[in-house]
Scaffold this motif. Sequence first.
Motif, PDB file in Angstrom:
ATOM      1  N   VAL A 111     -22.698 -20.924  33.101  1.00 39.84           N
ATOM      2  CA  VAL A 111     -23.587 -20.656  31.978  1.00 39.84           C
ATOM      3  C   VAL A 111     -23.237 -21.663  30.893  1.00 39.84           C
ATOM      4  O   VAL A 111     -22.172 -21.582  30.278  1.00 39.84           O
ATOM      5  N   GLY A 112     -24.120 -22.626  30.665  1.00 37.96           N
ATOM      6  CA  GLY A 112     -23.817 -23.664  29.677  1.00 37.96           C
ATOM      7  C   GLY A 112     -22.751 -24.600  30.213  1.00 37.96           C
ATOM      8  O   GLY A 112     -22.776 -24.996  31.377  1.00 37.96           O
ATOM      9  N   ILE A 113     -21.778 -24.899  29.376  1.00 33.85           N
ATOM     10  CA  ILE A 113     -20.701 -25.810  29.746  1.00 33.85           C
ATOM     11  C   ILE A 113     -19.393 -25.020  29.836  1.00 33.85           C
ATOM     12  O   ILE A 113     -18.925 -24.480  28.830  1.00 33.85           O
ATOM     13  N   PRO A 114     -18.816 -24.949  31.036  1.00 33.80           N
ATOM     14  CA  PRO A 114     -17.543 -24.231  31.171  1.00 33.80           C
ATOM     15  C   PRO A 114     -16.466 -24.879  30.309  1.00 33.80           C
ATOM     16  O   PRO A 114     -16.434 -26.096  30.141  1.00 33.80           O
ATOM     17  N   GLN A 115     -15.582 -24.052  29.773  1.00 31.52           N
ATOM     18  CA  GLN A 115     -14.495 -24.528  28.922  1.00 31.52           C
ATOM     19  C   GLN A 115     -13.210 -24.722  29.703  1.00 31.52           C
ATOM     20  O   GLN A 115     -12.206 -25.160  29.142  1.00 31.52           O
ATOM     21  N   SER A 116     -13.210 -24.368  30.969  1.00 31.55           N
ATOM     22  CA  SER A 116     -12.005 -24.492  31.792  1.00 31.55           C
ATOM     23  C   SER A 116     -12.412 -24.878  33.205  1.00 31.55           C
ATOM     24  O   SER A 116     -13.582 -24.814  33.559  1.00 31.55           O
ATOM     25  N   GLY A 117     -11.418 -25.242  33.991  1.00 31.62           N
ATOM     26  CA  GLY A 117     -11.665 -25.506  35.399  1.00 31.62           C
ATOM     27  C   GLY A 117     -11.757 -24.205  36.166  1.00 31.62           C
ATOM     28  O   GLY A 117     -11.523 -23.122  35.627  1.00 31.62           O
TER      29      GLY A 117
END
Length: 156
Positions: A18-24
Motif C-alpha cells: 500500500v503506497g511505498i513500504p517503509q521497510s523490507g
Amino acid sequence: MDQVTRNLTYVCVDYEIVGIPQSGEPTELVTEIFEAKGALIVDHETSLVACFDDPANAVEAAVVAQWRTQRDINDPGRKMRVGIHLGDLSEALAVLRCSNGNQIVFSGQVDAETGGTLDARPMVRAQLWPDAEPVQLWLSTDSRPDIDGRPLRLPT
C-alpha cells in the motif's frame, strides 16, 4: 520429505503493498518464528512457504508471525497476507490469493482437522481449484491488532 504420502499443512505468506513500504520484507523474522514452531521452509517463488505436520501449530505460528510483524516492524505500506491449507501446496497458494493484507485465511480442511477449535469466522465457500467441491474459507479472528475486515479476494 515425501510430500505425496504425508499430510502436510502449508502456510503461504505474501505481502499487500500500500503506497511505498517503509521497510523490507520481514521474511527473516517470519522464517525464524516458523522454524521455532517446527516448520520446514519450502523453496518457492512466493515470499515464504512453510510446511507443518500439525495444522493447529501452523495457524498458531501464522498468528504469532503476523502479530510480531505488525508490532515489531509496523510498516503501514507492507501488510502480511497468509493462506493456510492442509494437503496440496498449489491449493494452499489458491487460499493465499484470497487473503488481503493483515488477514490469515485458512481452508475448511484446516478447520476440520483441528476440530473447529480455532478462533475464526466463516467467510465464504469458494471454488478455488478445479474438479473439487467449493471449500469453506475461514478468517482467523484471534487477538491480533488490525485484522482487516475486507471481503476476501475471490477468483473470478
